[in-house]
Design an enzyme around this catalytic site. Structure first.
Site, short mmCIF file in Angstrom:
data_model
loop_
_atom_site.label_atom_id
_atom_site.label_comp_id
_atom_site.label_asym_id
_atom_site.label_seq_id
_atom_site.Cartn_x
_atom_site.Cartn_y
_atom_site.Cartn_z
N LYS A 11 -70.45 -21.00 -24.12
CA LYS A 11 -69.41 -21.79 -23.45
C LYS A 11 -69.80 -22.15 -22.00
CE LYS A 11 -65.40 -20.06 -26.08
NZ LYS A 11 -64.12 -19.31 -25.91
N TYR A 51 -60.00 -26.96 -31.14
CA TYR A 51 -59.06 -25.84 -30.95
C TYR A 51 -57.64 -26.18 -31.41
CZ TYR A 51 -62.41 -22.98 -28.35
OH TYR A 51 -63.49 -22.19 -27.98
N ASN A 114 -64.91 -16.79 -21.46
CA ASN A 114 -65.48 -15.62 -22.13
C ASN A 114 -66.82 -15.89 -22.81
OD1 ASN A 114 -64.54 -17.10 -24.25
ND2 ASN A 114 -63.15 -15.53 -25.07
N HIS A 117 -68.26 -18.37 -28.42
CA HIS A 117 -67.34 -18.62 -29.53
C HIS A 117 -68.02 -18.24 -30.83
CE1 HIS A 117 -64.58 -20.63 -32.35
NE2 HIS A 117 -65.67 -21.02 -32.96
N GLU A 128 -66.02 -25.58 -38.96
CA GLU A 128 -66.64 -25.69 -37.63
C GLU A 128 -68.11 -26.12 -37.68
OE1 GLU A 128 -65.83 -21.97 -35.69
OE2 GLU A 128 -63.66 -22.35 -35.61
P1 IDP Z 1 -61.63 -15.96 -30.09
O1 IDP Z 1 -62.49 -16.94 -29.32
O2 IDP Z 1 -61.98 -14.53 -29.79
O3 IDP Z 1 -61.58 -16.25 -31.57
P2 IDP Z 1 -58.95 -17.12 -29.93
O4 IDP Z 1 -57.70 -16.32 -29.97
O5 IDP Z 1 -59.33 -17.92 -31.13
O6 IDP Z 1 -60.14 -16.12 -29.51
O7 IDP Z 1 -58.84 -18.09 -28.67
C1 IDP Z 1 -59.77 -19.14 -28.49
C2 IDP Z 1 -60.19 -19.14 -27.05
O8 IDP Z 1 -59.07 -19.44 -26.22
C3 IDP Z 1 -60.71 -17.81 -26.52
O9 IDP Z 1 -62.06 -17.54 -26.83
C4 IDP Z 1 -60.48 -17.97 -25.02
O10 IDP Z 1 -61.49 -18.80 -24.42
C5 IDP Z 1 -59.14 -18.71 -25.00
N1 IDP Z 1 -57.99 -17.79 -24.95
C6 IDP Z 1 -57.48 -17.05 -25.96
N2 IDP Z 1 -56.41 -16.32 -25.55
C7 IDP Z 1 -56.25 -16.63 -24.25
C8 IDP Z 1 -55.30 -16.19 -23.24
O11 IDP Z 1 -54.40 -15.39 -23.50
N3 IDP Z 1 -55.46 -16.72 -22.00
C9 IDP Z 1 -56.45 -17.62 -21.68
N4 IDP Z 1 -57.34 -18.06 -22.59
C10 IDP Z 1 -57.25 -17.56 -23.85
MG MG Z 2 -60.84 -17.94 -32.55
#
Ligand code: IDP
Ligand code: MG
Length: 138
Positions: A11, A51, A114, A117, A128
């Site tokens: 990312k 997303y 983070n 992905h 995807e």
């Molecule tokens: P994942 O990437 O671990 O599968 P998801 O719940 O699918 O997590 O969320 C997609 C992306 O959205 C996350 O990787 C992160 O970048 C962002 N995200 C998820 N939850 C939060 C939050 O509570 N605050 C801010 N960003 C979030």
């Molecule tokens: Mg996810």
């Protein structure tokens, strides 16, 4: 266990800090074969489409802004049990909850920024992988 393909992204926060080489090294060291890879900058429309399952979440707008703030690297990775093994190697979404030695623990800046992905299921990988790569490219 069977050989699977999963879709990974490095990312924008990781590319911003030049961490893509270290993350790709971890991918290869952990036995994943990279069958396709490209660097690109997502448009807003593309980020929102990728997303879309999160469209109603409070973080959606901010997530799409972040994901279009700079380039990403998209990869197709192949390995036995690739989908779960890549999720395990990334660690929890929130780096403060991620296990030691995981990519998010070592590289992520925050729950949003983070660094990586990974498809969360065979159904997600099935959607995807072709989102980024044509049949000829993967
Ligand atoms: P994942 O990437 O671990 O599968 P998801 O719940 O699918 O997590 O969320 C997609 C992306 O959205 C996350 O990787 C992160 O970048 C962002 N995200 C998820 N939850 C939060 C939050 O509570 N605050 C801010 N960003 C979030
Ligand atoms: Mg996810």
């Amino acid at each position: 266990m069977s050989v699977e393909k999963t879709l990974a992204m490095i990312k924008p926060d990781a590319l911003e800090r030049g961490k893509q080489g270290l993350i790709i090294d971890r991918i290869l060291t952990n036995g994943f074969k990279i069958t396709a890879m490209k660097q690109m900058r997502l448009t807003r429309v593309q980020a929102e489409a990728f997303y879309k399952e999160h469209a109603e979440r409070p973080f959606f707008d901010s997530l799409c802004s972040y994901m279009t703030s700079g380039p990403i690297i998209a990869l197709v990775m192949e390995k036995e049990n690739a989908i779960k093994d890549w999720r395990d190697l990334m660690g929890a979404t929130d780096p403060t909850e991620a296990d030691a030695g995981t990519i998010r623990k070592d590289f992520a800046e925050s729950k949003e920024r983070n660094s990586s992905h990974g498809s969360d299921s065979p159904q997600s990988a099935h959607r995807e992988v072709p989102f980024f790569f044509s049949q000829l490219e993967r």
